[in-house]
Design an enzyme around this catalytic site. Structure first.
Site, PDB file in Angstrom:
ATOM      1  N   GLN A  48       1.121 -32.109  10.956  1.00 32.41           N
ATOM      2  CA  GLN A  48       2.537 -32.325  11.243  1.00 32.41           C
ATOM      3  C   GLN A  48       2.751 -33.009  12.585  1.00 32.41           C
ATOM      4  OE1 GLN A  48       5.059 -28.947  10.456  1.00 32.41           O
ATOM      5  NE2 GLN A  48       6.662 -29.688  11.820  1.00 32.41           N
ATOM      6  N   CYS A  96      -0.978 -23.769   3.674  1.00 34.66           N
ATOM      7  CA  CYS A  96      -2.213 -23.192   4.224  1.00 34.66           C
ATOM      8  C   CYS A  96      -1.914 -21.922   5.025  1.00 34.66           C
ATOM      9  CB  CYS A  96      -2.987 -24.217   5.062  1.00 34.66           C
ATOM     10  SG  CYS A  96      -2.054 -24.925   6.422  1.00 34.66           S
ATOM     11  N   CYS A 112      -2.110 -31.213   4.107  1.00 35.22           N
ATOM     12  CA  CYS A 112      -2.778 -30.835   5.345  1.00 35.22           C
ATOM     13  C   CYS A 112      -4.229 -31.323   5.280  1.00 35.22           C
ATOM     14  CB  CYS A 112      -2.720 -29.312   5.482  1.00 35.22           C
ATOM     15  SG  CYS A 112      -3.893 -28.607   6.623  1.00 35.22           S
ATOM     16  N   GLU A 113      -4.655 -32.022   6.304  1.00 34.26           N
ATOM     17  CA  GLU A 113      -6.021 -32.558   6.286  1.00 34.26           C
ATOM     18  C   GLU A 113      -7.079 -31.478   6.502  1.00 34.26           C
ATOM     19  OE1 GLU A 113      -6.869 -34.149  10.793  1.00 34.26           O
ATOM     20  OE2 GLU A 113      -5.911 -35.527   9.405  1.00 34.26           O
ATOM     21  N   HIS A 114      -6.676 -30.309   6.957  1.00 35.77           N
ATOM     22  CA  HIS A 114      -7.651 -29.237   7.202  1.00 35.77           C
ATOM     23  C   HIS A 114      -8.007 -28.471   5.938  1.00 35.77           C
ATOM     24  CE1 HIS A 114      -5.776 -29.357  11.426  1.00 35.77           C
ATOM     25  NE2 HIS A 114      -6.839 -30.146  11.383  1.00 35.77           N
ATOM     26  N   HIS A 115      -7.023 -28.264   5.031  1.00 34.45           N
ATOM     27  CA  HIS A 115      -7.276 -27.489   3.823  1.00 34.45           C
ATOM     28  C   HIS A 115      -6.914 -28.249   2.544  1.00 34.45           C
ATOM     29  CE1 HIS A 115      -6.542 -24.507   7.075  1.00 34.45           C
ATOM     30  NE2 HIS A 115      -7.647 -24.017   6.567  1.00 34.45           N
ATOM     31  N   HIS A 133       4.078 -24.717   5.555  1.00 32.65           N
ATOM     32  CA  HIS A 133       2.678 -25.069   5.318  1.00 32.65           C
ATOM     33  C   HIS A 133       2.044 -24.077   4.348  1.00 32.65           C
ATOM     34  CE1 HIS A 133       2.171 -28.073   8.651  1.00 32.65           C
ATOM     35  NE2 HIS A 133       3.335 -27.525   8.965  1.00 32.65           N
TER      36      HIS A 133
END
Length: 187
Positions: A118, A148, A77-80, A146
């Site tokens: 995703q 996250c 995941c690019e956010h976390h 996920h």
């Protein structure tokens, strides 16, 4: 300094910022291992999924649905920068050309081995197949868990996220329903 050395340096600093001693016996090689792992987990940034599909294109008059389902994938995941993983189901209706069946999982792998979300992963796989093969239609469905959401934040261990995207013939409800029936058959 090489990129690998820079990654090791920065991961060593991150360990220090987290309150750890990077020289502690169990952590001495951790910056090197994490750097190598991150390079592996993001190797899709340097690969061309279009070339993969085009490397095994064959002229064929088959015009029925081709499905490869339950393709395992792992991404970050690019956010976390935490993992998300699950299954990808791909269907396409050839328009003069087919591709080697192993090439579809390889395309999934290239896009999954990038920092991702995703929704984008779903679209990128669909667009790549559409552009490379120009089929009568493409559909991609992804079901994923996920970390996250499971390890932090809302901590919902059994949640599953489903995304889909489609083109051409799959815009017709009947064709989409046939695909969904075929990918869920036997579950």
């Amino acid at each position: 300094m090489t990129k690998d050395e820079e990654l090791q340096y920065h991961y060593s600093k991150i360990l220090s910022l987290l309150g750890e001693d990077p020289q502690r016996e169990g952590l001495i090689k951790t910056p090197e291992r994490v750097g190598k792992a991150m390079r592996f987990l993001t190797q899709g940034m340097t690969q061309s999924p279009h070339e993969i599909l085009r490397s095994a294109m064959f002229k064929e008059d088959y015009r029925q649905m081709v499905i490869v389902k339950d393709i395992d994938f792992y991404s970050l995941c690019e956010h976390h920068m935490l993992p998300f993983f699950g299954k990808v189901h791909i269907g396409y209706i050839p328009n003069g050309y087919i591709t080697g069946l192993s090439k579809l999982p390889r395309v999934v792998e290239v896009f999954a081995r990038r920092l991702q979300v995703q929704e984008r992963l779903t679209m990128q796989i669909k667009e790549c197949i559409q552009e490379a093969l120009n089929p009568l239609g493409v559909i991609v469905v992804i079901e994923a868990q996920h970390m996250c959401m499971q390890m932090r934040g809302v901590e919902k261990q059994n949640s599953l996220t489903t995304t889909s995207d489609f083109t051409g013939a799959f815009r017709e409800a009947k064709t989409r329903e046939e695909f969904m029936q075929l990918i869920t058959h036997g579950r």
